[in-house]
Design a protein around this motif. Sequence first.
Motif, PDB file in Angstrom:
ATOM      1  N   LEU A  23      -1.952  13.644 -21.496  1.00 17.98           N
ATOM      2  CA  LEU A  23      -1.724  12.300 -20.961  1.00 17.98           C
ATOM      3  C   LEU A  23      -0.539  12.310 -20.004  1.00 17.98           C
ATOM      4  N   PHE A  24       0.522  13.012 -20.434  1.00 13.48           N
ATOM      5  CA  PHE A  24       1.717  13.086 -19.599  1.00 13.48           C
ATOM      6  C   PHE A  24       1.418  13.797 -18.277  1.00 13.48           C
ATOM      7  N   ALA A  25       0.633  14.871 -18.354  1.00 14.38           N
ATOM      8  CA  ALA A  25       0.261  15.587 -17.135  1.00 14.38           C
ATOM      9  C   ALA A  25      -0.525  14.660 -16.202  1.00 14.38           C
ATOM     10  N   GLY A  26      -1.413  13.856 -16.808  1.00 16.58           N
ATOM     11  CA  GLY A  26      -2.190  12.898 -16.005  1.00 16.58           C
ATOM     12  C   GLY A  26      -1.280  11.903 -15.308  1.00 16.58           C
ATOM     13  N   LEU A  27      -0.282  11.408 -16.049  1.00 16.19           N
ATOM     14  CA  LEU A  27       0.684  10.476 -15.454  1.00 16.19           C
ATOM     15  C   LEU A  27       1.410  11.123 -14.278  1.00 16.19           C
ATOM     16  N   LEU A  28       1.818  12.387 -14.479  1.00 19.93           N
ATOM     17  CA  LEU A  28       2.538  13.097 -13.416  1.00 19.93           C
ATOM     18  C   LEU A  28       1.691  13.172 -12.156  1.00 19.93           C
ATOM     19  N   VAL A  29       0.398  13.496 -12.340  1.00 22.73           N
ATOM     20  CA  VAL A  29      -0.491  13.580 -11.186  1.00 22.73           C
ATOM     21  C   VAL A  29      -0.590  12.221 -10.488  1.00 22.73           C
ATOM     22  N   ALA A  30      -0.784  11.158 -11.317  1.00 24.41           N
ATOM     23  CA  ALA A  30      -0.922   9.812 -10.749  1.00 24.41           C
ATOM     24  C   ALA A  30       0.340   9.426  -9.973  1.00 24.41           C
ATOM     25  N   PHE A  31       1.515   9.697 -10.575  1.00 20.53           N
ATOM     26  CA  PHE A  31       2.765   9.367  -9.889  1.00 20.53           C
ATOM     27  C   PHE A  31       2.933  10.219  -8.631  1.00 20.53           C
ATOM     28  N   ILE A  40       0.645  11.431  -6.705  1.00 22.26           N
ATOM     29  CA  ILE A  40      -0.182  10.883  -5.619  1.00 22.26           C
ATOM     30  C   ILE A  40       0.423   9.577  -5.115  1.00 22.26           C
ATOM     31  N   GLY A  41       0.821   8.711  -6.075  1.00 21.71           N
ATOM     32  CA  GLY A  41       1.341   7.401  -5.704  1.00 21.71           C
ATOM     33  C   GLY A  41       2.597   7.491  -4.856  1.00 21.71           C
ATOM     34  N   LEU A  42       3.465   8.425  -5.188  1.00 19.59           N
ATOM     35  CA  LEU A  42       4.745   8.498  -4.478  1.00 19.59           C
ATOM     36  C   LEU A  42       4.607   9.087  -3.078  1.00 19.59           C
ATOM     37  N   THR A  43       3.511   9.809  -2.831  1.00 20.24           N
ATOM     38  CA  THR A  43       3.367  10.370  -1.488  1.00 20.24           C
ATOM     39  C   THR A  43       2.571   9.441  -0.574  1.00 20.24           C
ATOM     40  N   MET A  44       2.090   8.310  -1.138  1.00 21.25           N
ATOM     41  CA  MET A  44       1.385   7.362  -0.275  1.00 21.25           C
ATOM     42  C   MET A  44       2.384   6.411   0.374  1.00 21.25           C
ATOM     43  N   ASP A  45       2.043   5.928   1.566  1.00 22.29           N
ATOM     44  CA  ASP A  45       2.921   4.997   2.253  1.00 22.29           C
ATOM     45  C   ASP A  45       2.552   3.575   1.837  1.00 22.29           C
ATOM     46  N   PRO A  46       3.435   2.901   1.060  1.00 27.31           N
ATOM     47  CA  PRO A  46       3.066   1.578   0.549  1.00 27.31           C
ATOM     48  C   PRO A  46       3.016   0.503   1.640  1.00 27.31           C
ATOM     49  N   THR A  47       3.533   0.815   2.832  1.00 27.85           N
ATOM     50  CA  THR A  47       3.502  -0.213   3.883  1.00 27.85           C
ATOM     51  C   THR A  47       2.128  -0.288   4.544  1.00 27.85           C
ATOM     52  N   ILE A  48       1.292   0.744   4.303  1.00 31.12           N
ATOM     53  CA  ILE A  48      -0.038   0.719   4.907  1.00 31.12           C
ATOM     54  C   ILE A  48      -1.020   0.099   3.923  1.00 31.12           C
ATOM     55  N   LEU A  49      -1.457  -1.092   4.230  1.00 30.93           N
ATOM     56  CA  LEU A  49      -2.349  -1.811   3.344  1.00 30.93           C
ATOM     57  C   LEU A  49      -3.785  -1.585   3.786  1.00 30.93           C
ATOM     58  N   PRO A  50      -4.703  -1.584   2.830  1.00 33.15           N
ATOM     59  CA  PRO A  50      -6.103  -1.408   3.220  1.00 33.15           C
ATOM     60  C   PRO A  50      -6.582  -2.627   4.014  1.00 33.15           C
ATOM     61  N   SER A  51      -7.463  -2.387   4.964  1.00 32.60           N
ATOM     62  CA  SER A  51      -7.984  -3.501   5.749  1.00 32.60           C
ATOM     63  C   SER A  51      -9.067  -4.214   4.963  1.00 32.60           C
ATOM     64  N   MET A  52      -9.098  -5.534   5.091  1.00 32.70           N
ATOM     65  CA  MET A  52     -10.132  -6.319   4.425  1.00 32.70           C
ATOM     66  C   MET A  52     -11.429  -6.287   5.229  1.00 32.70           C
ATOM     67  N   LEU A  53     -11.346  -5.780   6.450  1.00 26.99           N
ATOM     68  CA  LEU A  53     -12.464  -5.946   7.382  1.00 26.99           C
ATOM     69  C   LEU A  53     -13.373  -4.729   7.461  1.00 26.99           C
ATOM     70  N   ILE A  54     -13.025  -3.650   6.746  1.00 30.03           N
ATOM     71  CA  ILE A  54     -13.830  -2.430   6.856  1.00 30.03           C
ATOM     72  C   ILE A  54     -15.294  -2.746   6.543  1.00 30.03           C
ATOM     73  N   GLY A  55     -16.173  -2.383   7.492  1.00 34.52           N
ATOM     74  CA  GLY A  55     -17.600  -2.617   7.310  1.00 34.52           C
ATOM     75  C   GLY A  55     -18.046  -4.010   7.710  1.00 34.52           C
ATOM     76  N   LYS A  56     -17.077  -4.865   8.047  1.00 35.33           N
ATOM     77  CA  LYS A  56     -17.435  -6.243   8.412  1.00 35.33           C
ATOM     78  C   LYS A  56     -17.344  -6.421   9.918  1.00 35.33           C
ATOM     79  N   PRO A  57     -18.094  -7.379  10.467  1.00 32.57           N
ATOM     80  CA  PRO A  57     -18.027  -7.602  11.909  1.00 32.57           C
ATOM     81  C   PRO A  57     -16.659  -8.134  12.342  1.00 32.57           C
ATOM     82  N   VAL A  58     -16.254  -7.765  13.532  1.00 34.51           N
ATOM     83  CA  VAL A  58     -15.003  -8.278  14.093  1.00 34.51           C
ATOM     84  C   VAL A  58     -15.133  -9.802  14.223  1.00 34.51           C
ATOM     85  N   PRO A  59     -14.117 -10.560  13.750  1.00 35.95           N
ATOM     86  CA  PRO A  59     -14.179 -12.020  13.880  1.00 35.95           C
ATOM     87  C   PRO A  59     -14.245 -12.450  15.350  1.00 35.95           C
ATOM     88  N   ALA A  60     -14.815 -13.620  15.574  1.00 30.49           N
ATOM     89  CA  ALA A  60     -14.965 -14.114  16.942  1.00 30.49           C
ATOM     90  C   ALA A  60     -13.602 -14.339  17.595  1.00 30.49           C
TER      91      ALA A  60
END
Lengths: 164, 177
Positions: B12-20, B22-42
């Motif tokens: 379990l601890f090893a799993g936590l380490l892996v999760a952390f 991955i989490g710590l190397t991601m850039d939290p300022t980059i948010l996923p787009s809500m529009l992926i796969g959706k048409p560009v708004p007018a």
Amino acid sequence: MKRLLLMAAAFAALAGPAAAVNPDEQLRDPRLEARAHELSRTLRCVVCQNQSIDDSDAALAHDLRVILRERIAAGDTDRQAVDYIVARYGSFVELKPPVQGDTLILWFGPLALTLLGGAGIALHLRRRARLAAEPFTADEEAELAHLLNSDAPKTGTLKSGGPA
Amino acid sequence: MKRFLFLVPALLFAGLLVAFGIGLTMDPTILPSMLIGKPVPAFNLAPVRPGDQGLARADLGGEPVLLNYYASWCVACRAEHPMLMRLRSEGVPIHGVDWKDAPADGDKWLQDRGDPYIRVGNDQSGRTGIDMGVSGVPETFVIDKQGRVRYRHVGAITQDDWANKIAPLMQRLKAES
């Protein structure tokens, strides 16, 4: 010293919460403005992420405050107004995350861990109580007597977890 | 089976380490787009170049394109600009949106530094950007043949981003119907 403290207290009382909401953004209707203000405190600014759009001085936060007020003035419910912004920036902008698929761990993870840990402790305690209640077998009695009466190294049929 | 139960907490601890990890190397300022796969708004944006026709929703689609948000006040856009010029010279179609900027400033930017865009519109109020979930400039969207958002890139496009993420995606989108 007392006077200094009094002065400090007076200044602290005067300061009040600093609001980034500019006068030109506010709605005329105080009831609508109060609603918009309350809502804007629950929405995260996507530029400076640990501030609400109410606190943030970022240009985008200003735009979102204005949009929120436009939605409120247009007759949106609180939920509709928030959803308008969530549709563009994702539920991450809600400072209190909604309960949904990708937030289940966040909401219920601590509870699940507590239950898991509690179950572990309960199992352990029960096992210990059971072992303590179990009488020794004749072999064990013999070894115990042997150990108590000699300095010889133990040979190891004693159950671990039993009374030492 | 029971003999290895003592390993469970360690796993379990090893799993936590892996999760952390991955989490710590991601850039939290980059948010996923809500529009992926959706048409560009007018949208329908006023021109940046004087006498030009600006940029509208109807200009997107047909072939995969990049939609690049920039502003004359944006420092990271300066760093990105040579990359856009290079891509354009290689035949990559790019449309531009001049975000929260005066049209005259946006135009001067293009005149001073070069113009990488097929069409470019001015979004002075920033509303089109907000509809797209833009949180700052530069930001670039990959739009497919149907006019749907397929990818959102936050920040300047580097050679690495282009070669490993955007170019392969553009190739795939070209093959789509």
